[in-house]
Design an enzyme around this catalytic site. Sequence first.
Site, PDB file in Angstrom:
ATOM      1  N   ARG A 150       0.824  -1.283  -0.029  1.00 28.72           N
ATOM      2  CA  ARG A 150      -0.002  -0.221  -0.046  1.00 28.72           C
ATOM      3  C   ARG A 150       1.004   1.204  -0.053  1.00 28.72           C
ATOM      4  O   ARG A 150       1.652   1.495   1.182  1.00 28.72           O
ATOM      5  CB  ARG A 150      -1.116  -0.057   1.249  1.00 28.72           C
ATOM      6  N   HIS A 158      -6.834   1.193  -7.050  1.00 25.28           N
ATOM      7  CA  HIS A 158      -6.919   0.276  -5.900  1.00 25.28           C
ATOM      8  C   HIS A 158      -7.761  -1.235  -6.709  1.00 25.28           C
ATOM      9  O   HIS A 158      -8.863  -1.487  -6.430  1.00 25.28           O
ATOM     10  CB  HIS A 158      -7.940   0.842  -4.998  1.00 25.28           C
ATOM     11  N   GLN A 181      -9.869  -3.618  -4.711  1.00 21.23           N
ATOM     12  CA  GLN A 181     -11.025  -3.287  -4.313  1.00 21.23           C
ATOM     13  C   GLN A 181     -12.097  -3.528  -5.348  1.00 21.23           C
ATOM     14  O   GLN A 181     -13.053  -4.012  -5.313  1.00 21.23           O
ATOM     15  CB  GLN A 181     -11.088  -1.784  -3.891  1.00 21.23           C
ATOM     16  N   ASP A 204     -17.255   6.932  -2.501  1.00 21.02           N
ATOM     17  CA  ASP A 204     -15.991   6.793  -1.784  1.00 21.02           C
ATOM     18  C   ASP A 204     -15.631   8.311  -0.883  1.00 21.02           C
ATOM     19  O   ASP A 204     -16.381   9.236  -1.361  1.00 21.02           O
ATOM     20  CB  ASP A 204     -14.741   6.404  -2.519  1.00 21.02           C
ATOM     21  N   CYS A 243     -16.418   1.509  -0.765  1.00 21.70           N
ATOM     22  CA  CYS A 243     -15.246   0.714  -0.446  1.00 21.70           C
ATOM     23  C   CYS A 243     -15.075   0.627   0.948  1.00 21.70           C
ATOM     24  O   CYS A 243     -14.503   0.022   1.614  1.00 21.70           O
ATOM     25  CB  CYS A 243     -14.079   1.151  -1.228  1.00 21.70           C
ATOM     26  N   ARG A 288     -13.905  -8.730  -0.142  1.00 22.85           N
ATOM     27  CA  ARG A 288     -12.228  -8.512  -0.135  1.00 22.85           C
ATOM     28  C   ARG A 288     -11.488  -9.744   0.066  1.00 22.85           C
ATOM     29  O   ARG A 288     -10.435 -10.144  -0.679  1.00 22.85           O
ATOM     30  CB  ARG A 288     -11.583  -7.273   0.642  1.00 22.85           C
TER      31      ARG A 288
END
Length: 305
Positions: free
Chosen positions: A102, A129, A132, A224, A264, A292
């Site tokens: 990340r 991402h 996701q 988001d 998300c 996920r």
Amino acid sequence: MTKRNLISVLDMKDDMPELVDLAIKLKAERGNHDAPLKGKTLAMIFEKPSTRTRISFDVAITELGGHALYLDSSNMHMGKHGETVEDTSKVMSRFVHGIMYRAYDYKVMDRLGEATTVPVISGLDNLEHPCQALADMVTIKEKKGGFRGRKLVYLGDGNNVCNSLLYASAIMGIDMIACCPATRMPNAEIMLNASRIADANGSKIVASHEPEVACADADVLYTDTWISMGDDTSKEAALKLFQMYQINNGLLSLAKPDCIVMHCLPAHRGEEITAEVMDGPQSVVFDQAENRLHAQKAVLYTLLR
Ligand code: CP
Ligand code: NVA
């Protein structure tokens, strides 16, 4: 076998439908896996905080028989103290079988991905991402039965999550509208690439600045945070800029009656989504979060075996 990275959704362009189906299969088989990744170690480097990505990757590899190593980048030499990102990459490649990263900067993500001899999987950077987006496709398939002809409207900041959703929608054949303020549109190159992929697939990727028009007859509304990690926009400015893009009962009433609402997470109730919608009957955000785990199992199984 040559190693494969998953840094952009485009890295799974040719096998996204299979990964979605594998995730659904692994979900059904949860608790009954043998140990296909026995003896494999996944290093997880975090430059930013995480709840879902950290826990779901750790549980995913554990349930497949492997082991996860949590690494806080602030306690590593990577990119500092004379150790280049490339040196770290080469050293880690001698120890572990895969790296989840990340990152703040997609350029550092790319450097790591270039220099390792083991797969690098993005757990988010400032551009995309991908894990996701894969979990989101699993959720849409479960809730909507498929992709073609489904209309997804993303509302708010044209950020990393939106960029990856554009690619995923284009690949799977979803019609997607990125409904964002003119100053916060998704990455222009990704938007263009995604539109081309969608054209070739017979679906549509378009931009809009008009939430009330965009949400008409939607199958999926998605949002988001208005301020991503590393974004220095002030809360005051964001509240003003994005207010009309908030998912609330007004916008939801314009969509199809069986429209689902996705986020998300982490969510900010009262900002990008109202509490009523987030905790209401059309919200699928916790199924989406659970997916996920299953989506990343599919990724780990495919890349690390
Ligand atoms: N959606 C997501 O990636 O959440 P975390 O930041 O908690 O990992
Ligand atoms: N766009 C958000 C996603 C968090 C999971 C961020 O980058 O902070």
